[in-house]
Write a protein that holds these residues in place. Structure first.
Motif, short mmCIF file in Angstrom:
data_model
loop_
_atom_site.label_atom_id
_atom_site.label_comp_id
_atom_site.label_asym_id
_atom_site.label_seq_id
_atom_site.Cartn_x
_atom_site.Cartn_y
_atom_site.Cartn_z
N TYR A 319 -6.68 10.86 -2.30
CA TYR A 319 -5.25 11.15 -2.29
C TYR A 319 -4.77 11.09 -3.75
O TYR A 319 -4.88 10.06 -4.40
CB TYR A 319 -4.48 10.13 -1.46
N TYR A 321 -1.68 12.46 -6.75
CA TYR A 321 -0.34 12.98 -7.01
C TYR A 321 -0.31 13.51 -8.43
O TYR A 321 -0.39 12.73 -9.40
CB TYR A 321 0.72 11.90 -6.81
N LYS A 322 -0.26 14.82 -8.57
CA LYS A 322 -0.19 15.49 -9.87
C LYS A 322 -1.26 14.98 -10.83
O LYS A 322 -0.97 14.62 -11.98
CB LYS A 322 1.21 15.34 -10.47
N LEU A 346 3.29 6.96 -3.78
CA LEU A 346 2.46 7.53 -2.72
C LEU A 346 1.66 6.44 -2.02
O LEU A 346 1.45 6.51 -0.80
CB LEU A 346 1.52 8.59 -3.29
N TYR A 367 3.28 16.48 1.24
CA TYR A 367 4.53 15.87 0.82
C TYR A 367 5.23 16.72 -0.23
O TYR A 367 4.62 17.56 -0.91
CB TYR A 367 4.30 14.46 0.27
N ASP A 369 7.48 17.33 -3.72
CA ASP A 369 7.23 16.86 -5.08
C ASP A 369 7.91 15.52 -5.36
O ASP A 369 7.41 14.70 -6.14
CB ASP A 369 7.70 17.89 -6.10
N LEU A 371 8.36 13.23 -3.13
CA LEU A 371 7.78 12.27 -2.17
C LEU A 371 8.81 11.75 -1.16
O LEU A 371 8.57 10.73 -0.51
CB LEU A 371 7.14 11.08 -2.91
#
Length: 676
Positions: A319, A321-322, A346, A367, A369, A371
């Motif tokens: 997982y 995120y960016k 996250l 999700y 951007d 969140l």
């Protein structure tokens, strides 16, 4: 595993007609009665196949299976929903009967969809890698051909097309801000007239990658796209992974030394993404290690940082995120999410979902951007899937839809993880599902998985539930040679397809009998692909243990793997390429006489169990010649068997009607030979 999840709110009622009325079946059928309504319900394709939130969190792309049939088949389409009102803004489908096979949000207003088109040769259709880019309203549609790989700039995407003649992948940069002329179907995918097509469709060829492989193109932290960031993974002449980095300044490709354990392609280092600063996130094992871990690797400086240490089983997913790795999932017995950065937002979301659904696995997380809006799916052995919307601005969780909603959940049985010790002391992990009648003295069906370099996971399985519904205990085991439990465990199966691997399966049956779970006089084996091979080979090694054997799209001659089908690469297979022969040599051993000794088609005289042979005429992985060879051998040995052979089916039945026929025949066959 049956504790009820704690929910903030249930969203009741149907979702735009997609959630069908629940059907309540009769009480549990007797062991000899076939519950045809239940079989029909679980034979259906998943009615909800994807769910993706737009970057701004305002809309949802929901993949659904239409009720309307085209040429006797239900088709995959996409609804675009307003997440606030849950109203349908647009529905995307195709009157020619094509399936939507993939959905990507390119930004908050534009989506990309890939198309799978109907085929006269296959029930599953043919994935033409045809795509459309359009506004979520369906306007400003742009057509192209190729497999979506990633973004190159704000108005450009990377697509890939396999060249069957050169046996490599070519990458293209396609414009998505200019409408091109409609291209002739398959023109570019067949690699004929590519230059003319590229010009017509605003495409240009990406800088040649040095190997057939995977290119990675990722967004930077500020949302801009690195136009000059690219990596390539591919095969050398021994089918081992090679790695190339394209210099940002010169644009030249340079091969980099791979610091990880060298394995056949697909089993060695596997790229999982690019970090904010341009490093690679790689699933791999160091040369002295067996179980894979997650690493952050800078190929320019050769620095390697282990961000998650694998222990008993390999990481299954990550997982991020960016470009920031937040959590990793593994599955030794049950799926587990391990938080890497507990301070990340996250991570808090994942922890909240796990706490709310402690008895379930989690998947399909999407999700916005910021969140604030999250879509996720939960599943279990007796739960095909529930799709939820988590609105963090209101702290509400809403149930959007149930996968296979027509299946009454009270008819499904839970699946539990077990550990078994093989005769040589090797620890094996597996799963058992008991019928509603209880845990003692059951007729047993063991289902070896395919591969063998694959593995069984905990979760819903329609075949398992059909068997459990009809009074059978079902068992699966991750025998030696399975993937996912470290490279050493995987290599323990090399050269042992027909020997030690089968002994693991046999030992698992004997374990179930010793525990009192299974009746020693009522045991059957059912398997697909390599599992189909095992369904014949195990009863050959232990004839008195099994009362019935079912080979589904099975492999029955090991030497034939080199000459028929797509594994060896002789058929121009996309996945294996040059590596197929090396894969076979490594897993089977190169002694041809030994391969024959481990081929069930040559030793059916030892069988005592009657056989059911199920196969598709258009199977590329295990061609119909395997079934035909087995049938001739059974005839010559005067052994009893039944067959179910279907046209236009490949490596597994895609048609809902064909799956229904298979399950009905399976239960009739087992009831006749196991219960009588």
């Amino acid at each position: 595993m049956n504790s009820k999840p704690r929910l903030i709110e249930y969203f009741k009622g149907s979702l735009i007609g997609l959630v069908l009325a629940t059907v309540f079946w009769s009480s549990l059928a007797s062991a000899v009665t076939i519950d045809e309504p239940f079989i029909e319900a679980v034979s259906m394709r998943s009615d909800i196949w994807t769910a993706r939130i737009s970057p701004d969190g305002k809309r949802l792309a929901l993949g659904f299976l239409s009720d309307e049939e085209k040429k006797g088949k239900r088709r995959q389409g996409v609804h675009i929903l307003d997440l606030k009102s849950m109203k349908v803004l647009n529905t995307i489908g195709f009157k020619d009967g094509s399936d939507v096979s993939n959905v990507e949000w390119l930004n908050s207003k534009k989506i990309l969809i890939n198309i799978r088109q109907d085929s006269k040769e296959s029930e599953a259709g043919r994935n033409l890698l045809r795509y459309y880019v359009m506004d979520y309203t369906g306007k400003n549609k742009i057509e192209g051909f190729g497999n979506y790989e990633g973004r190159y700039s704000k108005n450009e995407i990377i697509t890939s097309v396999f060249d069957y003649n050169a046996r490599r992948v070519d990458y293209y940069i396609d414009r998505i801000d200019k409408k091109a002329s409609r291209a002739t179907a398959l023109k570019r995918q067949n690699c004929k007239g590519v230059a003319a097509y590229a010009k017509k469709c605003n495409s240009k060829k990406f800088e040649d990658m040095p190997l057939l492989g995977q290119g990675l193109f990722e967004r930077s932290e500020d949302g801009e796209y690195r136009r000059r960031l690219a990596y390539a993974f591919g095969l050398n002449d021994q089918s081992q992974g090679r790695f190339f980095y394209r210099h940002a300044d010169s644009g030249e490709w340079e091969e980099q030394e791979n610091p990880f354990r060298k394995e056949l392609s697909g089993y060695g280092a596997s790229p999982r993404g690019v970090t904010r600063d341009g490093n690679l996130v790689v699933s791999a094992a160091l040369p002295e290690e067996s179980v894979r871990s997650m690493f952050e690797w800078n190929p320019r400086t050769q620095s390697v940082k282990k961000i998650f240490a694998g222990k008993e089983s390999d990481p299954t997913s990550i997982y991020s995120y960016k470009g920031h790795a937040v959590a990793v999932e593994t599955e030794t017995n049950y799926p587990e999410i391990h938080i890497l950065d507990p301070d990340h937002e996250l991570a808090g979301i994942l922890v909240s979902i796990m706490k709310a659904f402690p008895a379930f696995g989690i998947g399909g997380v999407s999700y916005s951007d910021d969140l604030k809006k999250v879509i996720f799916r939960v599943y279990a052995g007796n739960e095909p899937g529930q799709l939820y919307f988590f609105d963090r601005t209101t702290s509400q969780v809403r149930l959007l839809a149930k996968v296979l909603n027509q299946v009454e959940r009270s008819m499904l049985q839970p699946t539990e993880a077990v550990s078994i010790v093989a005769r040589d002391g090797l620890l094996l992990n597996g799963y058992v599902t008991f019928p509603a009648s209880g845990e003692k003295n059951n007729p047993l069906v063991i289902i070896p998985h395919g591969g063998p370099r694959a593995r069984d996971y905990w979760g819903f399985d329609s075949e398992v539930q059909v068997l459990a519904r009809h009074g059978y205990m079902v068992m699966k085991v991750n025998f030696r040679g399975s993937d996912g439990f470290g490279l050493d465990f995987m290599h323990r199966g090399d050269g042992e397809w027909g020997r030690k691997t089968q002994f693991d399966i046999i030992d698992s049956v004997k374990w179930a009998i010793k525990q009192g779970y299974a009746d020693p006089d009522r045991v059957a084996i059912v398997g697909a692909s390599f599992g189909g091979y095992s369904a014949l080979q195990s009863p050959i090694l232990e004839p008195d243990l099994f009362k019935a054997a079912v080979g589904y799209v099975g492999v029955y001659s090991l030497p034939m793997l080199y000459t028929k089908g797509d594994v060896s690469g002789n058929a121009g297979n996309y996945r294996y390429q040059r590596g197929g022969k090396f894969y076979l040599d490594e897993t089977l051993g190169t002694d041809k006489d030994e391969q024959i000794r481990q081929s069930p088609a040559f030793y059916v005289a030892r069988l005592k169990a009657p056989v059911l042979i199920v196969h598709g005429k258009d199977d590329d992985r295990a061609p119909i010649e395997h079934a035909e060879l087995l049938i001739r051998a059974l005839d010559q040995a005067n052994k009893p068997y039944e067959t179910l052979i279907r046209d236009k089916e490949g490596h597994g039945f895609f048609s809902e009607d064909n799956r229904k026929d298979y399950y009905n025949l399976l239960i009739r066959f087992l009831n006749k030979h196991v219960l009588s």
